[in-house]
Design a protein around this motif. Sequence first.
Motif, PDB file in Angstrom:
ATOM      1  N   GLY A  69       0.823  -1.211   0.000  1.00 50.11           N
ATOM      2  CA  GLY A  69       0.000   0.000   0.000  1.00 50.11           C
ATOM      3  C   GLY A  69       0.856   1.261   0.000  1.00 50.11           C
ATOM      4  O   GLY A  69       0.588   2.214  -0.742  1.00 50.11           O
ATOM      5  N   ARG A  72       2.120   2.291  -3.171  1.00 50.81           N
ATOM      6  CA  ARG A  72       1.132   2.974  -4.016  1.00 50.81           C
ATOM      7  C   ARG A  72       0.725   4.311  -3.410  1.00 50.81           C
ATOM      8  O   ARG A  72      -0.308   4.876  -3.755  1.00 50.81           O
ATOM      9  CB  ARG A  72      -0.091   2.076  -4.196  1.00 50.81           C
ATOM     10  N   ARG A  73       1.528   4.767  -2.439  1.00 53.27           N
ATOM     11  CA  ARG A  73       1.313   6.088  -1.818  1.00 53.27           C
ATOM     12  C   ARG A  73       0.024   6.136  -0.991  1.00 53.27           C
ATOM     13  O   ARG A  73      -0.642   7.167  -0.950  1.00 53.27           O
ATOM     14  CB  ARG A  73       1.299   7.187  -2.903  1.00 53.27           C
ATOM     15  N   ASP A  74      -0.285   5.036  -0.342  1.00 49.31           N
ATOM     16  CA  ASP A  74      -1.465   4.958   0.519  1.00 49.31           C
ATOM     17  C   ASP A  74      -1.069   5.400   1.931  1.00 49.31           C
ATOM     18  O   ASP A  74      -0.362   4.689   2.641  1.00 49.31           O
ATOM     19  CB  ASP A  74      -1.969   3.508   0.518  1.00 49.31           C
ATOM     20  N   GLN A  75      -1.533   6.579   2.318  1.00 47.23           N
ATOM     21  CA  GLN A  75      -1.121   7.118   3.618  1.00 47.23           C
ATOM     22  C   GLN A  75      -1.716   6.347   4.789  1.00 47.23           C
ATOM     23  O   GLN A  75      -1.125   6.300   5.867  1.00 47.23           O
ATOM     24  CB  GLN A  75      -1.499   8.605   3.708  1.00 47.23           C
ATOM     25  N   ALA A  77      -2.102   3.131   4.903  1.00 49.71           N
ATOM     26  CA  ALA A  77      -1.206   1.986   5.064  1.00 49.71           C
ATOM     27  C   ALA A  77       0.067   2.429   5.789  1.00 49.71           C
ATOM     28  O   ALA A  77       0.580   1.729   6.659  1.00 49.71           O
ATOM     29  CB  ALA A  77      -0.869   1.387   3.701  1.00 49.71           C
TER      30      ALA A  77
END
Lengths: 239, 287
Positions: A69, A72-75, A77
């Motif tokens: 995550g 994919r730059r999921d903050q 996560a």
Amino acid sequence: MIEERQVTLLGTGSRAEPYNRGGTAEDSPPGDLCLVVMETPNAPHTEASAAVTDPPAELSHRLAVLLGGIARRDQAAFAEFYQLTSRRVYGMARRVLVDPELSEDTTQEVFLQVWQNAAKFDARAGSPLSWLMTISHRRAVDRVRSSQSSTDREARYGASTQDIDHDSVSDEVGSKLEAEAVVRCLGTLTETQQESVRLAYYGGLTYREVAERLNAAVPTIKSRIRDGLIRLKTCLGVS
Amino acid sequence: MTEMNHGRNGRPGAFSDTVAMDLASGRAVDLAELYALDAVTDQERQAIEDYVSAAPEAERAAFLARVRQARETLAMTFRVEEEPPADLFNRIVAQLPAEAAQQEEKPDAGTSVPLSGRAAVPGSGDELAAARQRRKERRGPAGARRWLAGVAAAAAVALGGVGVGSYIADQNDPLNQVVRAGDLREASVDVSGGGTATLLISPSEDAAVVKMNGVPAPPEGKVYQMWLIPKDGSAPVSQGLMDEDALSKPAVVRGISSAAALGITVEPVGGSQSPTMPAVAAAPLGA
């Protein structure tokens, strides 16, 4: 119980150098030990499992998913990854660096690296926690070596030498049972092996600095570190 | 301590004093644990990475497996925890957009920026690839170099700053300037073959005094040569020669602020343009 047998087996030779002994741990198949350590956390009858936040395998899986995550730059996560691991990173930084501000800076750098490099995490090359702690230790050691002379570190190190055996008291990353295995397995190292590995890990010392500090020959210290870590690895069933 | 003797008494494959010698005698795989533990200097780390990245596949695989296992072991073993300050996460997040923007500008940041290059797990194939890349970048047009890796570069090496033979062994003034500096720091390294080299380092004077203690005279036809190894990875810069007479006198080395380490090699009389490996001593100069 198998564990008891292992304790006795490995415990008997704790003052000898492992490579010079016959008929002990080095001769038994690693799989034997592996079973002991790897399977116990999931054993249904163990009482300690109630206190386990997450068995290591599940935690590893979760951290790996989170790293995906983050890549994919999921903050969100990133936040969960931080929440699960920041005590380990900061705790280690404090041990190595002592100074709270330096430790905060280092922790910050480590998580920025996690953010930047999550895509490079490769599960085939090791567990997420190992990946993270490798980055963290390297960072902390870089910091301590650039900010303090080895003499300072040696002088300061006394404060941080005690009780790695008890490091796992508030163990949230990984299981209590794994922590118990560590305590047991550390007991299979000679005192000098333990001492050398600790000095290097928490003192941030090079093998040469460890040798100077312990007033021992450089090749001897190299052997102690190698043999100590190999014995720990075997006892813990790392394969 | 009987245990101490065991290590020395030599099963085959016992360690030597230096990483360079270990590498030269085929013990790279046995360095895996020291490497995983970060118990080596930056220069030694580089030497190991250089060696392993060029090693035969089987040796490289064996090394990487041992490193991976050692790291798992360390992560399981050293598990002290401490709660970081409550606002630390927010401070980190506040820095993320800038980092992300930097990434977009430099899609290959992983291999070209030191900070991110390090974040690949050192010792994984990834890190070795990064190390190769860094090495390539360092080489530049002047050709390859491997410090402490056991292989000397034959390519032309620019001699910047102080040239061969011009270091000052017995001029008292510069020596005293350094020794009187307020920020003097002492470091000592073993010299293979015997003795130690003591460095008195003064960042404010941008200089170090090197004193050899108990170091044997160089072999017939040889001299010791001192080098500064630049931080930027460019070629080592000669700081002059030490023959048997000079050995007893302290030497001043200037321009250390741009250097990561000071190295000493054995060279033919007259000195060499580039260091002949392995070095007999290498001292990190620190920050």
